[in-house]
Design an enzyme around this catalytic site. Sequence first.
Site, PDB file in Angstrom:
ATOM      1  N   HIS A   1       0.834  -1.200   0.000  1.00 56.28           N
ATOM      2  CA  HIS A   1       0.000   0.000   0.000  1.00 56.28           C
ATOM      3  C   HIS A   1       0.869   1.251   0.000  1.00 56.28           C
ATOM      4  O   HIS A   1       1.636   1.501   0.935  1.00 56.28           O
ATOM      5  CB  HIS A   1      -0.926   0.018   1.211  1.00 56.28           C
ATOM      6  CG  HIS A   1      -1.962   1.094   1.141  1.00 56.28           C
ATOM      7  ND1 HIS A   1      -3.179   0.924   0.484  1.00 56.28           N
ATOM      8  CD2 HIS A   1      -1.959   2.364   1.598  1.00 56.28           C
ATOM      9  CE1 HIS A   1      -3.871   2.052   0.559  1.00 56.28           C
ATOM     10  NE2 HIS A   1      -3.157   2.942   1.226  1.00 56.28           N
TER      11      HIS A   1
ATOM     12  N   CYS B   1      -9.407  10.020  -4.403  1.00 60.23           N
ATOM     13  CA  CYS B   1      -8.835   8.723  -4.767  1.00 60.23           C
ATOM     14  C   CYS B   1      -9.572   7.637  -3.991  1.00 60.23           C
ATOM     15  O   CYS B   1     -10.486   7.933  -3.223  1.00 60.23           O
ATOM     16  CB  CYS B   1      -7.336   8.688  -4.443  1.00 60.23           C
ATOM     17  SG  CYS B   1      -6.990   8.871  -2.672  1.00 60.23           S
TER      18      CYS B   1
ATOM     19  N   ASP C   1       4.785   7.978 -12.711  1.00 59.48           N
ATOM     20  CA  ASP C   1       4.850   7.026 -11.598  1.00 59.48           C
ATOM     21  C   ASP C   1       6.321   6.668 -11.380  1.00 59.48           C
ATOM     22  O   ASP C   1       6.944   6.044 -12.244  1.00 59.48           O
ATOM     23  CB  ASP C   1       4.039   5.766 -11.908  1.00 59.48           C
ATOM     24  CG  ASP C   1       3.856   4.857 -10.701  1.00 59.48           C
ATOM     25  OD1 ASP C   1       4.647   4.965  -9.749  1.00 59.48           O
ATOM     26  OD2 ASP C   1       2.918   4.037 -10.715  1.00 59.48           O
TER      27      ASP C   1
ATOM     28  N   ARG D   1       7.419   5.162  -8.401  1.00 56.54           N
ATOM     29  CA  ARG D   1       7.514   4.273  -7.248  1.00 56.54           C
ATOM     30  C   ARG D   1       8.419   3.063  -7.532  1.00 56.54           C
ATOM     31  O   ARG D   1       8.442   2.551  -8.641  1.00 56.54           O
ATOM     32  CB  ARG D   1       6.121   3.779  -6.846  1.00 56.54           C
ATOM     33  CG  ARG D   1       5.246   4.853  -6.248  1.00 56.54           C
ATOM     34  CD  ARG D   1       3.837   4.353  -6.014  1.00 56.54           C
ATOM     35  NE  ARG D   1       3.142   4.086  -7.273  1.00 56.54           N
ATOM     36  CZ  ARG D   1       1.902   3.613  -7.348  1.00 56.54           C
ATOM     37  NH1 ARG D   1       1.227   3.350  -6.241  1.00 56.54           N
ATOM     38  NH2 ARG D   1       1.337   3.407  -8.525  1.00 56.54           N
TER      39      ARG D   1
ATOM     40  N   LYS E   1       3.101  -3.627  -9.730  1.00 62.46           N
ATOM     41  CA  LYS E   1       3.460  -4.247  -8.447  1.00 62.46           C
ATOM     42  C   LYS E   1       3.808  -5.717  -8.654  1.00 62.46           C
ATOM     43  O   LYS E   1       4.769  -6.236  -8.081  1.00 62.46           O
ATOM     44  CB  LYS E   1       2.325  -4.088  -7.451  1.00 62.46           C
ATOM     45  CG  LYS E   1       2.096  -2.659  -6.991  1.00 62.46           C
ATOM     46  CD  LYS E   1       0.981  -2.572  -5.968  1.00 62.46           C
ATOM     47  CE  LYS E   1       0.750  -1.132  -5.529  1.00 62.46           C
ATOM     48  NZ  LYS E   1      -0.350  -1.019  -4.525  1.00 62.46           N
TER      49      LYS E   1
END
EC number: 3.5.4.25
Length: 217
Positions: free
Chosen positions: A69, A83, A145, A147, A173
Site C-alpha cells: 500500500h 482517490c 509514476d 515508485r 506491483k
Amino acid sequence: MTQITTDSNDTHHDDIVTAPGIERAGDVQLSTEYGEFLAVGYRDLILGDEQIALVYGDVAGDGALTRLHSECLTGDAFGSRHCECGDQLSAALRAIAAEGRGVLVYLRGHEGRGIGLLAKLKAMRLQAEGLDTVEANLALGLPADSRDYRVAAEILHDLGVSSVRLLSNNPLKRAALLRYGVKIAEEVPLLIPPREENIAYLRTKRERLGHHLPHLD
C-alpha cells in the site's frame, strides 16, 4: 472476492534482484479496528525511509495474502474522495484479518506515485483545472509514476514470505515483486466502488496506467 490465478511459469525471472537494503528496527502488537496485527518496523538503509509492515498470523512460506500500500496522506488519514486509497487500505486490512493470515506493507515515500506530498497537492490543483492525473504529474516536470518496490520485496523476504496472493489492481506491483524474487501465487483484485469525485481519476488509472479496473464499466 474475485480471484485471478496466474501461471506459475510466469514467476521465473533471470534478472531477480536480491541485494539486502533494510534493517528490522523492532516490532509490537498493534490492536486495530480490523484485528490484532504485529507491527514490524524497518529502516531502508539505501533511501533512509522508515517503513512498516502489519502482519496477521504466520505469513512465512507460500500464499500469504499481501497488500503493498503506497502512502497517501490525503486518502488514508483525511478520507479524501479524490482517490480510493483510504478505502483500499481499510478493505485490505479487513480481507487479511478475515483470511487469518497475511501482511500489509505500508510504503512511505510513495506519496503521489512517488512525487511527494507538496507536489501531489499541486498536481491535484492541476487536475481540478482539467488535467488528468498523469498529465498533472508530467506538467510539473515529474514522472507519471516513480515508485519502486524494492523495499517491499525485501520486507517480505525478511518475514519469510516466498510467494504471495497479491491484493492489487496494478500490474507494476506484480512485475516488481517478480523481479525482486517474490513469487505471485495469485492476483486478488481490490475493487472499490467508484464515487462521482474519483471516477475520472480511476478511468485514467485504467486507461493510461494499465490498472485492472473492470468494475468501472
